[in-house]
Design a protein around this motif. Structure first.
Motif, PDB file in Angstrom:
ATOM      1  N   ALA A  50      -9.490   1.278  -0.936  1.00 43.91           N
ATOM      2  CA  ALA A  50      -8.197   1.151   1.006  1.00 43.91           C
ATOM      3  C   ALA A  50      -8.975   1.624   2.579  1.00 43.91           C
ATOM      4  CB  ALA A  50      -7.865   0.856   1.045  1.00 43.91           C
ATOM      5  N   GLN A  51      -8.869   3.222   1.880  1.00 49.93           N
ATOM      6  CA  GLN A  51      -8.852   4.172   2.366  1.00 49.93           C
ATOM      7  C   GLN A  51     -10.796   4.209   3.219  1.00 49.93           C
ATOM      8  OE1 GLN A  51      -8.883   8.098   1.584  1.00 49.93           O
ATOM      9  NE2 GLN A  51      -9.440   9.077   3.145  1.00 49.93           N
TER      10      GLN A  51
ATOM     11  N   ARG B  17     -16.526  -2.167  15.518  1.00 48.88           N
ATOM     12  CA  ARG B  17     -17.015  -1.816  17.041  1.00 48.88           C
ATOM     13  C   ARG B  17     -18.557  -2.440  17.395  1.00 48.88           C
ATOM     14  NH1 ARG B  17     -18.121   4.199  16.910  1.00 48.88           N
ATOM     15  NH2 ARG B  17     -15.098   5.003  16.728  1.00 48.88           N
TER      16      ARG B  17
ATOM     17  N   VAL C  96      -5.899   7.034   6.422  1.00 46.53           N
ATOM     18  CA  VAL C  96      -6.680   6.816   6.722  1.00 46.53           C
ATOM     19  C   VAL C  96      -6.976   7.291   8.522  1.00 46.53           C
ATOM     20  CG1 VAL C  96      -7.734   4.100   7.601  1.00 46.53           C
ATOM     21  CG2 VAL C  96      -6.746   4.519   5.713  1.00 46.53           C
ATOM     22  N   LEU C  97      -5.736   7.551   9.165  1.00 45.95           N
ATOM     23  CA  LEU C  97      -6.597   8.055   9.750  1.00 45.95           C
ATOM     24  C   LEU C  97      -6.431   9.343  10.452  1.00 45.95           C
ATOM     25  CD1 LEU C  97      -3.193   6.388  11.698  1.00 45.95           C
ATOM     26  CD2 LEU C  97      -5.246   5.574  12.245  1.00 45.95           C
TER      27      LEU C  97
ATOM     28  N   LEU D 289      -1.183   6.140   2.867  1.00 38.91           N
ATOM     29  CA  LEU D 289      -2.452   5.023   2.967  1.00 38.91           C
ATOM     30  C   LEU D 289      -2.791   5.447   4.532  1.00 38.91           C
ATOM     31  CD1 LEU D 289      -4.831   4.478   1.582  1.00 38.91           C
ATOM     32  CD2 LEU D 289      -3.967   2.005   1.939  1.00 38.91           C
TER      33      LEU D 289
ATOM     34  N   ARG E 186     -12.949   8.707  19.721  1.00 35.24           N
ATOM     35  CA  ARG E 186     -13.789   7.700  19.586  1.00 35.24           C
ATOM     36  C   ARG E 186     -15.290   8.807  19.921  1.00 35.24           C
ATOM     37  NH1 ARG E 186     -13.039   1.907  20.864  1.00 35.24           N
ATOM     38  NH2 ARG E 186     -14.915   2.557  20.363  1.00 35.24           N
TER      39      ARG E 186
ATOM     40  N   PHE F  64      -9.783  -3.023  20.308  1.00 28.34           N
ATOM     41  CA  PHE F  64     -10.174  -2.096  19.230  1.00 28.34           C
ATOM     42  C   PHE F  64     -11.721  -1.315  19.793  1.00 28.34           C
ATOM     43  CE2 PHE F  64     -13.088  -0.285  16.016  1.00 28.34           C
ATOM     44  CZ  PHE F  64     -12.774   1.507  15.586  1.00 28.34           C
ATOM     45  N   LYS F  65     -12.527  -2.394  20.621  1.00 26.83           N
ATOM     46  CA  LYS F  65     -13.910  -2.032  20.662  1.00 26.83           C
ATOM     47  C   LYS F  65     -13.426  -2.039  21.776  1.00 26.83           C
ATOM     48  CE  LYS F  65     -17.175  -5.047  19.256  1.00 26.83           C
ATOM     49  NZ  LYS F  65     -18.222  -6.245  19.666  1.00 26.83           N
TER      50      LYS F  65
ATOM     51  N   VAL G  75     -11.505   9.233  10.086  1.00 26.84           N
ATOM     52  CA  VAL G  75     -11.449   8.388  10.916  1.00 26.84           C
ATOM     53  C   VAL G  75     -11.776  10.216  11.900  1.00 26.84           C
ATOM     54  CG1 VAL G  75     -11.711   6.307  10.640  1.00 26.84           C
ATOM     55  CG2 VAL G  75      -9.845   7.693  12.110  1.00 26.84           C
TER      56      VAL G  75
ATOM     57  N   PHE H 230      -6.608   0.359  16.504  1.00 19.85           N
ATOM     58  CA  PHE H 230      -6.883   1.137  14.718  1.00 19.85           C
ATOM     59  C   PHE H 230      -5.931   0.777  14.042  1.00 19.85           C
ATOM     60  CE2 PHE H 230      -8.711   3.446  11.351  1.00 19.85           C
ATOM     61  CZ  PHE H 230      -9.303   2.359  10.707  1.00 19.85           C
ATOM     62  N   ASP H 231      -4.476   1.944  14.232  1.00 20.58           N
ATOM     63  CA  ASP H 231      -4.019   1.805  14.076  1.00 20.58           C
ATOM     64  C   ASP H 231      -3.201   0.664  13.512  1.00 20.58           C
ATOM     65  OD1 ASP H 231      -4.079   4.369  14.720  1.00 20.58           O
ATOM     66  OD2 ASP H 231      -2.669   5.145  16.015  1.00 20.58           O
TER      67      ASP H 231
ATOM     68  N   GLY I 202     -11.484   0.157  23.367  1.00 18.44           N
ATOM     69  CA  GLY I 202     -11.655   1.411  23.909  1.00 18.44           C
ATOM     70  C   GLY I 202      -9.824   1.745  23.352  1.00 18.44           C
TER      71      GLY I 202
ATOM     72  N   ALA J 179       0.799  -0.963  -0.412  1.00 22.76           N
ATOM     73  CA  ALA J 179       0.323   0.069  -0.005  1.00 22.76           C
ATOM     74  C   ALA J 179       0.738   1.850  -0.073  1.00 22.76           C
ATOM     75  CB  ALA J 179      -0.988  -0.060   1.221  1.00 22.76           C
TER      76      ALA J 179
ATOM     77  N   VAL K 118      -5.021  -0.976  10.653  1.00 22.90           N
ATOM     78  CA  VAL K 118      -4.329  -0.151   9.270  1.00 22.90           C
ATOM     79  C   VAL K 118      -3.364  -0.958   8.933  1.00 22.90           C
ATOM     80  CG1 VAL K 118      -4.192   1.511   8.603  1.00 22.90           C
ATOM     81  CG2 VAL K 118      -6.125   1.399   9.735  1.00 22.90           C
TER      82      VAL K 118
ATOM     83  N   PHE L 257     -10.971   1.047   5.063  1.00 21.98           N
ATOM     84  CA  PHE L 257     -10.880   1.383   6.684  1.00 21.98           C
ATOM     85  C   PHE L 257     -12.384   2.086   7.295  1.00 21.98           C
ATOM     86  CE2 PHE L 257      -6.431  -0.306   5.886  1.00 21.98           C
ATOM     87  CZ  PHE L 257      -7.097  -1.692   5.984  1.00 21.98           C
ATOM     88  N   VAL L 258     -12.460   3.315   6.756  1.00 18.46           N
ATOM     89  CA  VAL L 258     -13.200   4.343   7.885  1.00 18.46           C
ATOM     90  C   VAL L 258     -14.578   3.196   7.449  1.00 18.46           C
ATOM     91  CG1 VAL L 258     -14.785   6.236   6.950  1.00 18.46           C
ATOM     92  CG2 VAL L 258     -12.538   6.246   6.461  1.00 18.46           C
TER      93      VAL L 258
ATOM     94  N   TYR M  48     -13.740   0.954  11.160  1.00 17.73           N
ATOM     95  CA  TYR M  48     -13.780   1.571  12.495  1.00 17.73           C
ATOM     96  C   TYR M  48     -15.241   2.275  12.903  1.00 17.73           C
ATOM     97  CZ  TYR M  48     -12.241   5.486  15.284  1.00 17.73           C
ATOM     98  OH  TYR M  48     -11.914   6.664  16.246  1.00 17.73           O
TER      99      TYR M  48
ATOM    100  N   GLN N  53      -3.572  -3.560   5.037  1.00 17.83           N
ATOM    101  CA  GLN N  53      -3.402  -2.315   4.494  1.00 17.83           C
ATOM    102  C   GLN N  53      -2.759  -3.025   3.116  1.00 17.83           C
ATOM    103  OE1 GLN N  53      -1.535   0.997   5.248  1.00 17.83           O
ATOM    104  NE2 GLN N  53       0.548   0.115   5.491  1.00 17.83           N
TER     105      GLN N  53
END
Lengths: 133, 182
Positions: free
Chosen positions: B52-53, B64, A25-26, A21, A33, B15-16, A29, B23-24, B18, A17, B27, B56-57, B60, B31
Motif C-alpha cells: 500500500a505504501q 500528476r 506514506v506521507l 500507514l 512538491r 492534487f494536480k 513522499v 494527497f493526504d 498543487g 489499513a 491516501v 501511494f508513493v 504521488y 488506503q
C-alpha cells in the motif's frame, strides 16, 4: 451460499489499513512538491544581462598608449568608406577575333534537269472537266 | 467544502493543481481498499502495508500526469496489482493459501483482519486469475460492471460472463468445502 458470501464480504470490508500507514506514506513522499523550473531561463538571462552591463565599461574602455588592439571605427567613419571592388580583367577582343575557324564544306553540285515541285497529273482534271459538260 | 466531500476526480484534480492537502485526502480515502486487496493477493499484512505504501508513493508521482481517462481508483487498482505481482514474484515458490505465522504479538483487530482476508483468499484461491479479479472487484469491492470492466481493461459483457462462471465455481468450491468439513 449467499449467506456465507455475505458474511465473508462483511468480514472483508471490515479490514482496515493500519493506522500508521498514512503516516508512513506521507513520510515517504517528498515534503515539497517538485518545483517548477520555468523561471530558471529568465533568471539566467537576467544574470547574464547584469554581468554584461557590469563588465562592459571595463571591457570597452580604450587602454592608454600601448594598446595592441586597434580602436573601433566610428559609424561616420564606416559610412565614408567605399567598398573595394575586386579587379576583373576585361576580355581581349583581339585575341577572340584571331581564333581560327575551320572552313565550311563545299556545296553539292546543282541538278541538270529541272524538276517540278507539283507532281499532280493535270490530264486527270481535264478529263473530269469534259465529263461534266 | 472539505477534501472529504469532493469526488475522486475532483480530489485528483486538486492534487494536480498543487493543493498540498489533496494527497493526504487521497491516501485516507483509498488506503483501506488498497490494503484489503493487497491482503488478499499477498501473504501477510506486513507486506500488504508495504505494498500500500509503495502504491501511494507511485501514485504521488503518477497521478500528476493522470489524464482522467478512467477513474482514479482504477489507476490505483492497476498499480496495486502490479506491485503485488512484483512482491509475489519474489516469493513464487510459496503457495497462495498460506497459513499465518505467530500472531500472538499483533493486536486483536489485525488478527481479525488477517482472518477475514485469509478466508477470502481461500475462497478465491482456486479460481482462475481473471475470475478471481472479477470476484474481488465486483462482489467484494462492490464496483459496478462498468468500473470492473475499466479496471480489468475488458468489455462489460466479458465481466458479466466471467462473473457468471466465477459464481458457479465459487458455489462448487463452497459445496465441496462443506462436504469436506462434514
Amino acid at each position: 451460499m449467499n449467506d456465507e458470501l455475505n458474511d465473508m464480504r462483511r468480514k472483508y470490508r471490515n479490514i482496515t489499513a493500519p493506522p500508521a500507514l498514512a503516516t508512513r506514506v506521507l513520510a515517504s513522499v517528498p515534503k515539497k512538491r517538485a518545483r517548477h523550473h520555468g523561471w530558471l531561463p529568465v533568471a539566467a538571462s537576467l544574470v547574464a544581462v547584469v554581468v554584461v552591463i557590469g563588465l562592459a565599461p571595463f571591457g570597452l574602455l580604450p587602454q592608454s598608449g600601448k594598446s595592441s588592439t586597434p580602436l573601433r571605427p566610428s559609424l561616420s567613419a564606416l559610412a565614408t568608406l567605399k567598398p573595394v571592388k575586386p579587379a576583373v580583367s576585361a576580355p581581349n577582343l583581339a585575341r577572340l577575333r584571331s581564333v581560327s575557324v575551320p572552313s565550311m564544306p563545299a556545296k553539292p553540285p546543282k541538278l541538270l534537269k529541272p524538276q517540278t515541285n507539283n507532281p499532280i497529273d493535270y490530264e486527270f482534271f481535264k478529263e473530269k472537266y469534259h465529263a461534266h459538260i | 467544502m472539505s477534501m472529504d466531500d469532493i469526488s475522486d476526480v475532483e480530489l485528483v484534480r486538486e492534487f494536480k493543481s498543487g493543493n498540498v492537502h489533496a494527497f493526504d485526502a487521497i491516501v485516507r480515502r483509498f488506503q483501506d481498499r488498497i490494503f484489503r486487496l493487497a491482503c488478499v493477493w499477498l501473504y501477510d499484512q506486513q507486506q500488504a502495508a508495504d505494498v500500500a505504501q509503495e502504491v501511494f508513493v507511485r501514485g504521488y508521482k503518477g497521478l500528476r500526469s493522470f489524464r482522467f481517462r478512467s477513474a482514479p481508483f482504477t489507476w490505483l487498482y492497476r498499480t496495486t496489482k502490479n506491485v503485488c505481482n512484483e512482491f509475489n514474484r519474489r516469493r513464487q515458490s510459496e503457495p497462495l493459501v498460506d497459513e499465518p505465522g505467530d500472531t500472538s504479538s499483533v493486536p486483536e483487530q489485525q488478527v481479525a483482519d488477517y482472518d477475514g482476508a485469509r478466508q477470502v483468499r481461500r475462497l478465491v484461491a482456486d479460481l482462475p486469475p481473471r475470475q478471481r479479479e472479477v470476484v474481488m472487484l465486483r462482489i467484494f469491492e462492490d464496483l459496478s460492471v462498468k468500473e470492473t470492466a475499466a479496471a480489468m481493461a475488458c468489455r462489460e459483457g466479458t465481466v458479466k460472463a466471467m462473473l457468471y462462471k466465477a459464481t458457479r465455481n465459487l458455489k462448487l468450491n463452497m459445496e465441496r468445502a462443506g462436504l469436506d468439513d462434514e
